[in-house]
Design a protein around this motif. Structure first.
Motif, mmCIF file in Angstrom:
data_model
loop_
_atom_site.group_PDB
_atom_site.id
_atom_site.type_symbol
_atom_site.label_atom_id
_atom_site.label_comp_id
_atom_site.label_asym_id
_atom_site.label_seq_id
_atom_site.Cartn_x
_atom_site.Cartn_y
_atom_site.Cartn_z
ATOM 1 N N GLN A 85 46.355 84.003 -1.557
ATOM 2 C CA GLN A 85 45.131 84.809 -1.586
ATOM 3 C C GLN A 85 45.165 85.948 -2.608
ATOM 4 O O GLN A 85 44.120 86.444 -3.013
ATOM 5 C CB GLN A 85 44.857 85.414 -0.200
ATOM 6 C CG GLN A 85 44.186 84.475 0.781
ATOM 7 C CD GLN A 85 45.142 83.423 1.311
ATOM 8 O OE1 GLN A 85 46.232 83.767 1.750
ATOM 9 N NE2 GLN A 85 44.756 82.165 1.271
ATOM 10 N N HIS A 86 46.365 86.348 -3.016
ATOM 11 C CA HIS A 86 46.467 87.517 -3.890
ATOM 12 C C HIS A 86 47.268 87.161 -5.153
ATOM 13 O O HIS A 86 48.470 86.882 -5.071
ATOM 14 C CB HIS A 86 47.148 88.677 -3.149
ATOM 15 C CG HIS A 86 46.466 89.030 -1.864
ATOM 16 N ND1 HIS A 86 46.877 88.544 -0.643
ATOM 17 C CD2 HIS A 86 45.377 89.807 -1.627
ATOM 18 C CE1 HIS A 86 46.081 89.007 0.304
ATOM 19 N NE2 HIS A 86 45.161 89.782 -0.259
ATOM 20 N N PRO A 87 46.633 87.161 -6.327
ATOM 21 C CA PRO A 87 47.352 86.833 -7.561
ATOM 22 C C PRO A 87 48.357 87.912 -7.934
ATOM 23 O O PRO A 87 48.144 89.098 -7.643
ATOM 24 C CB PRO A 87 46.228 86.729 -8.601
ATOM 25 C CG PRO A 87 45.145 87.608 -8.069
ATOM 26 C CD PRO A 87 45.221 87.495 -6.574
ATOM 27 N N ILE A 88 49.439 87.503 -8.562
ATOM 28 C CA ILE A 88 50.415 88.473 -9.060
ATOM 29 C C ILE A 88 50.125 88.840 -10.519
ATOM 30 O O ILE A 88 50.687 89.805 -11.044
ATOM 31 C CB ILE A 88 51.850 87.939 -8.922
ATOM 32 C CG1 ILE A 88 52.012 86.605 -9.671
ATOM 33 C CG2 ILE A 88 52.230 87.786 -7.465
ATOM 34 C CD1 ILE A 88 53.428 86.062 -9.667
ATOM 35 N N TRP A 89 49.238 88.058 -11.164
ATOM 36 C CA TRP A 89 48.839 88.361 -12.552
ATOM 37 C C TRP A 89 47.541 87.623 -12.852
ATOM 38 O O TRP A 89 47.318 86.509 -12.346
ATOM 39 C CB TRP A 89 49.927 87.909 -13.533
ATOM 40 C CG TRP A 89 49.543 88.091 -14.983
ATOM 41 C CD1 TRP A 89 49.768 89.189 -15.754
ATOM 42 C CD2 TRP A 89 48.856 87.151 -15.823
ATOM 43 N NE1 TRP A 89 49.265 89.003 -17.025
ATOM 44 C CE2 TRP A 89 48.706 87.751 -17.084
ATOM 45 C CE3 TRP A 89 48.351 85.872 -15.624
ATOM 46 C CZ2 TRP A 89 48.068 87.107 -18.143
ATOM 47 C CZ3 TRP A 89 47.706 85.220 -16.671
ATOM 48 C CH2 TRP A 89 47.575 85.835 -17.925
ATOM 49 N N GLU A 145 38.152 83.695 -2.362
ATOM 50 C CA GLU A 145 39.127 84.325 -1.470
ATOM 51 C C GLU A 145 40.579 84.028 -1.820
ATOM 52 O O GLU A 145 41.495 84.543 -1.170
ATOM 53 C CB GLU A 145 38.863 83.876 -0.022
ATOM 54 C CG GLU A 145 37.494 84.281 0.508
ATOM 55 C CD GLU A 145 37.186 83.699 1.869
ATOM 56 O OE1 GLU A 145 36.277 84.215 2.542
ATOM 57 O OE2 GLU A 145 37.852 82.703 2.260
ATOM 58 N N GLY A 146 40.820 83.179 -2.827
ATOM 59 C CA GLY A 146 42.201 82.870 -3.156
ATOM 60 C C GLY A 146 42.304 81.874 -4.290
ATOM 61 O O GLY A 146 41.334 81.594 -5.001
ATOM 62 N N MET A 147 43.499 81.338 -4.477
ATOM 63 C CA MET A 147 43.775 80.421 -5.575
ATOM 64 C C MET A 147 42.946 79.152 -5.440
ATOM 65 O O MET A 147 42.930 78.509 -4.393
ATOM 66 C CB MET A 147 45.258 80.070 -5.605
ATOM 67 C CG MET A 147 45.620 79.142 -6.753
ATOM 68 S SD MET A 147 47.402 78.898 -6.887
ATOM 69 C CE MET A 147 47.456 77.665 -8.194
#
Length: 477
Positions: free
Chosen positions: A391-395, A351-353
């Protein structure tokens, strides 16, 4: 010779051997034995050695040739001098543009312990299965020639390898923590033994299932350890004498994890942050109350923790662990003399990092990690996140660029990632993405290349489970 003579000779030989066998069967050699009496071997009083006794640093061997080149680059401890796994190439130094040249290679016992570098020497903790011994080995940085080694017997069974920790350089000393929690301090040049500590015996430490992963921390000429034993959580030891300077009682009842103590400055206060089995805590590193437990949080309690805590702002710490634990954001606030530590958010690995083994990087305010095997569709890929959105990668790296449990580090504005099968990748970094520049296979049949990398004097040191290699990656302009 007639048949009658042959028969008599045969009967005679058989009778001889039969008599010899009967005599051997009835012979009792104990008639000539004398009972050994206590003290008959002239062993000095108090020198009897029990089966579980470990004499830390008892054996030593040195090369007769002492000369090594004068080099000034340093990689003195876990995650480098600034504890952030980032370093500069150095002045008047530029990248090698062709494939990196291998300078030397040495074989090791099975493990994932990584090296430190100081004054042209490389130090790594190893395990010799034939001798059943932990061994601190010192090599010439340029040639790989072993200069000396100091070792001690500590029989163990392999459990995904043996040694896992990284030594620490403190002035003229090098300090190690062995798989079973044995601390050893030696002179970094001569290998002379200074002092030692058995954490299991002294603090009643319960060593983690996959052995000790905690790396020694040197701060203000003090060795900081987290034995997380029956009575002592964290303590400071004088590097020169081995004497205890301060100790933090284990009032939170944490047990030792595979994670290491990391120094941080939280809300303006120097703090030692440790993630144990049971929670995370902060202990004062300030001179006026060093060793005082400032805060703790037990809401996030993974059963296995390998990565170390990562500071991402003046009062926030990012926590990660494997085996489905995922990640968590810890916020620490100070109000006068009181502290408050709260887990602001937590989530599963998918769900995330998150990260299973390596500690993530904070590069210019952007967080970098390799996602774990249970990280969903992006598993084992490099990923970048903003601290404000975990929770949301940029790359993320491409679908075929997956690294397993391999290590990664930043040198200037490039990221080096070592795939766990022995292939090195280099990326150009920006604040929001990476661009693959090259890749090079370093291990023909690399297996479990999990140990962190080290850099100094234009040289990169990498390893898999049984081999250490040194590469020339930069050269003088």
């Amino acid at each position: 010779m007639n048949d009658k003579k042959i028969t008599w000779i045969t009967v005679g030989v058989a009778a001889f051997w039969l008599c010899l066998l009967i005599a051997w069967h009835f012979y009792d050699p104990s008639d000539n034995f004398t009972e050994a009496q206590p003290g008959a071997d002239n062993r000095p009083a108090g020198q009897t050695r029990k089966a579980d006794d470990v004499l830390i640093g008892e054996f030593f061997m040195a090369d007769s040739t002492k000369t090594v080149p004068t080099l000034w680059g340093e990689w003195p401890c876990f995650r480098g001098r600034n504890h952030d796994n980032q370093v500069s190439l150095g002045e008047n130094t530029s990248w090698v543009e062709d494939d990196f040249k291998e300078l030397w290679s040495v074989s090791t016992g099975e493990g994932h312990a990584a090296p430190v570098i100081s004054e042209g020497r490389v130090y790594v903790l190893d395990y010799d299965e034939q001798l059943s011994s932990d061994a601190l080995r010192c090599f010439d940085l340029l040639t790989g020639r072993q200069l000396w080694r100091r070792w001690y017997r500590v029989p163990m069974k392999r459990n995904h390898g043996f040694s896992r920790t990284i030594p620490a350089i403190a002035g003229a000393s090098v300090i190690t923590i062995g798989p079973e929690g044995h601390v050893m301090c030696c002179d970094k040049i001569s290998g002379e033994m200074h002092w030692s500590i058995d954490m299991k015996k002294r603090f009643q430490t319960e060593i983690p299932f996959w052995y000790t992963g905690q790396c020694p921390l040197i701060h203000d000429n003090t060795l900081v350890l987290a034995p997380a034993g029956k009575d002592t959580l964290i303590l400071g030891i004088d590097v020169n004498t081995g004497k205890t300077l301060w100790a933090t009682p284990n009032t939170v009842n944490f047990k030792m994890s595979h994670s290491s103590v990391i120094p941080m400055n939280l809300d303006g206060t120097p703090t030692y942050v440790y993630v144990g089995v049971g929670g995370v805590c902060g202990v004062s590193a300030a001179a006026d109350n060093r060793g005082q437990l400032l805060w703790s949080a037990s809401k996030w309690q993974p059963s296995v923790v390998a990565p170390s805590p990562l500071q991402i702002s003046q009062n926030q710490v990012f926590l990660v662990a494997g085996y489905g634990a995922g990640g968590a954001l810890l916020q620490v606030d100070r109000q006068g003399a009181s502290w408050n530590a709260v887990i602001k958010e937590s989530y599963k690995a998918s769900e995330g990092m998150s990260s299973e083994q390596q500690t993530p990087l904070n590069y210019r305010g952007t967080l970098i990690t390799i996602l774990p095997k249970d990280g969903g569709g992006m598993r084992e890929r490099l990923a970048m996140y903003r601290p404000t959105d975990l929770q949301h990668p940029i790359w993320t790296s491409a679908a075929d660029e997956r690294f397993g449990l391999g290590p990664y580090m930043v040198i200037d504005n490039r990221l080096l990632a070592f795939k766990e099968d022995g292939e090195l990748y280099m990326y150009q970094l920006s604040d929001t993405s990476m661009r693959l520049l090259r890749k090079q296979r370093l291990m023909d049949e690399g297996i479990d290349a999990w140990g962190p990398m080290a850099y100094a004097d234009g040289l990169l040191i990498v390893r898999d489970s049984k081999t250490i290699k040194c590469l020339r990656i930069a050269e003088n302009k």
